[in-house]
Design a protein around this motif. Structure first.
Motif, PDB file in Angstrom:
ATOM      1  N   ASN A  82     -30.843 -11.130  50.209  1.00  0.00           N
ATOM      2  CA  ASN A  82     -30.345 -12.441  49.792  1.00  0.00           C
ATOM      3  C   ASN A  82     -30.992 -13.008  48.531  1.00  0.00           C
ATOM      4  O   ASN A  82     -30.832 -14.175  48.240  1.00  0.00           O
ATOM      5  CB  ASN A  82     -30.459 -13.457  50.929  1.00  0.00           C
ATOM      6  CG  ASN A  82     -29.543 -13.128  52.076  1.00  0.00           C
ATOM      7  OD1 ASN A  82     -28.518 -12.480  51.900  1.00  0.00           O
ATOM      8  ND2 ASN A  82     -29.910 -13.555  53.263  1.00  0.00           N
ATOM      9  N   HIS A 143     -25.820 -19.145  42.805  1.00  0.00           N
ATOM     10  CA  HIS A 143     -25.600 -18.969  44.235  1.00  0.00           C
ATOM     11  C   HIS A 143     -24.653 -17.805  44.489  1.00  0.00           C
ATOM     12  O   HIS A 143     -23.684 -17.614  43.768  1.00  0.00           O
ATOM     13  CB  HIS A 143     -25.003 -20.238  44.841  1.00  0.00           C
ATOM     14  CG  HIS A 143     -25.930 -21.405  44.799  1.00  0.00           C
ATOM     15  ND1 HIS A 143     -27.131 -21.421  45.461  1.00  0.00           N
ATOM     16  CD2 HIS A 143     -25.845 -22.593  44.166  1.00  0.00           C
ATOM     17  CE1 HIS A 143     -27.738 -22.571  45.235  1.00  0.00           C
ATOM     18  NE2 HIS A 143     -26.971 -23.297  44.450  1.00  0.00           N
ATOM     19  N   ALA A 145     -22.295 -16.206  47.608  1.00  0.00           N
ATOM     20  CA  ALA A 145     -21.725 -16.494  48.920  1.00  0.00           C
ATOM     21  C   ALA A 145     -20.657 -15.459  49.229  1.00  0.00           C
ATOM     22  O   ALA A 145     -20.190 -14.747  48.352  1.00  0.00           O
ATOM     23  CB  ALA A 145     -21.122 -17.894  48.941  1.00  0.00           C
ATOM     24  N   CYS A 146     -20.294 -15.395  50.471  1.00  0.00           N
ATOM     25  CA  CYS A 146     -19.161 -14.566  50.871  1.00  0.00           C
ATOM     26  C   CYS A 146     -17.942 -15.474  50.907  1.00  0.00           C
ATOM     27  O   CYS A 146     -17.882 -16.409  51.704  1.00  0.00           O
ATOM     28  CB  CYS A 146     -19.398 -13.918  52.233  1.00  0.00           C
ATOM     29  SG  CYS A 146     -18.035 -12.833  52.710  1.00  0.00           S
ATOM     30  N   SER A 160     -20.938 -18.423  57.607  1.00  0.00           N
ATOM     31  CA  SER A 160     -21.433 -19.543  56.803  1.00  0.00           C
ATOM     32  C   SER A 160     -22.888 -19.345  56.359  1.00  0.00           C
ATOM     33  O   SER A 160     -23.352 -20.021  55.451  1.00  0.00           O
ATOM     34  CB  SER A 160     -21.305 -20.848  57.578  1.00  0.00           C
ATOM     35  OG  SER A 160     -22.068 -20.792  58.757  1.00  0.00           O
ATOM     36  N   TRP A 161     -23.599 -18.420  56.974  1.00  0.00           N
ATOM     37  CA  TRP A 161     -24.977 -18.149  56.599  1.00  0.00           C
ATOM     38  C   TRP A 161     -25.090 -16.979  55.630  1.00  0.00           C
ATOM     39  O   TRP A 161     -26.184 -16.604  55.235  1.00  0.00           O
ATOM     40  CB  TRP A 161     -25.814 -17.850  57.839  1.00  0.00           C
ATOM     41  CG  TRP A 161     -25.995 -19.057  58.680  1.00  0.00           C
ATOM     42  CD1 TRP A 161     -25.191 -19.487  59.692  1.00  0.00           C
ATOM     43  CD2 TRP A 161     -27.024 -20.030  58.561  1.00  0.00           C
ATOM     44  NE1 TRP A 161     -25.658 -20.655  60.220  1.00  0.00           N
ATOM     45  CE2 TRP A 161     -26.799 -21.005  59.539  1.00  0.00           C
ATOM     46  CE3 TRP A 161     -28.123 -20.159  57.722  1.00  0.00           C
ATOM     47  CZ2 TRP A 161     -27.627 -22.101  59.695  1.00  0.00           C
ATOM     48  CZ3 TRP A 161     -28.946 -21.253  57.884  1.00  0.00           C
ATOM     49  CH2 TRP A 161     -28.702 -22.211  58.862  1.00  0.00           C
ATOM     50  N   VAL A 163     -25.267 -16.149  52.513  1.00  0.00           N
ATOM     51  CA  VAL A 163     -25.492 -16.684  51.172  1.00  0.00           C
ATOM     52  C   VAL A 163     -26.683 -15.971  50.552  1.00  0.00           C
ATOM     53  O   VAL A 163     -27.496 -15.363  51.240  1.00  0.00           O
ATOM     54  CB  VAL A 163     -25.736 -18.210  51.198  1.00  0.00           C
ATOM     55  CG1 VAL A 163     -24.503 -18.938  51.673  1.00  0.00           C
ATOM     56  CG2 VAL A 163     -26.926 -18.549  52.066  1.00  0.00           C
TER      57      VAL A 163
END
Length: 170
Positions: A82, A143, A145-146, A160-161, A163
């Motif tokens: 991450n 950032h 994100a998916c 949602s996590w 990232v």
């Protein structure tokens, strides 16, 4: 319905399908990166050699592996989960793939309150590699994100996590 009408509708549907495929895959630009006109910057490529084209200058390769529920960055034989660091004003070749389901590797600039307009994504697909060449124009955090709904998880973790952070620095 008359036979002529059915044939005409069939051809209309074929034309619409062909146009849809052309529009869908129009982002697959095979020119490659060019530092003079930024051809290939922010473009998904289907082949590694097409991503850089004839560009022979310095660049950084970052391997990105998506899996539920995190990103693994492998820039220099060391896996970072991450988080990764990339140089400013130098081409960065992202080699993206997934180990489980479809994901969308989406990068958004956090510099200047998101006003930079640096938003780009590429599919991470099992058994397939996507290649993106990006030049980070200024230092800061970007950032990750998916942007593809990749499923639900148990308690506390999930889509949602998924990232991450890219730190662009000189």
């Amino acid at each position: 319905m008359k036979r002529g009408t059915v044939i005409a509708l069939f051809f209309v549907l074929v034309i619409v399908a062909a146009l849809s495929l052309e529009i869908q895959y129009s982002s697959y630009d095979y020119i490659g990166y060019n530092p003079h006109n930024n051809a290939g910057e922010g473009v998904v490529h289907a082949a590694y050699s097409n991503a850089l084209g004839s560009y022979k200058g310095p660049y950084v390769i970052v391997y990105v592996e998506a899996q539920q529920w995190h990103w693994d960055f492998n820039p220099h034989q060391k896996i970072n989960t991450n988080m990764t660091v990339v140089p400013v004003d130098e081409p960065v070749l992202f080699v993206i793939h997934s180990v489980d389901v479809f994901h969308e590797f989406f990068i958004q600039s956090a510099a200047s309150n998101f006003s930079l307009g640096f938003n780009f994504g590429a599919e991470a697909v099992p058994g397939y590699y996507s290649y993106i060449v990006l030049v980070f124009p200024k230092p800061g955090y970007y950032h990750v994100a998916c942007a593809e709904f990749c499923g639900l998880a148990g308690v506390g973790l999930g889509h949602s996590w998924m990232v991450g952070t890219i730190l662009a620095t000189s």
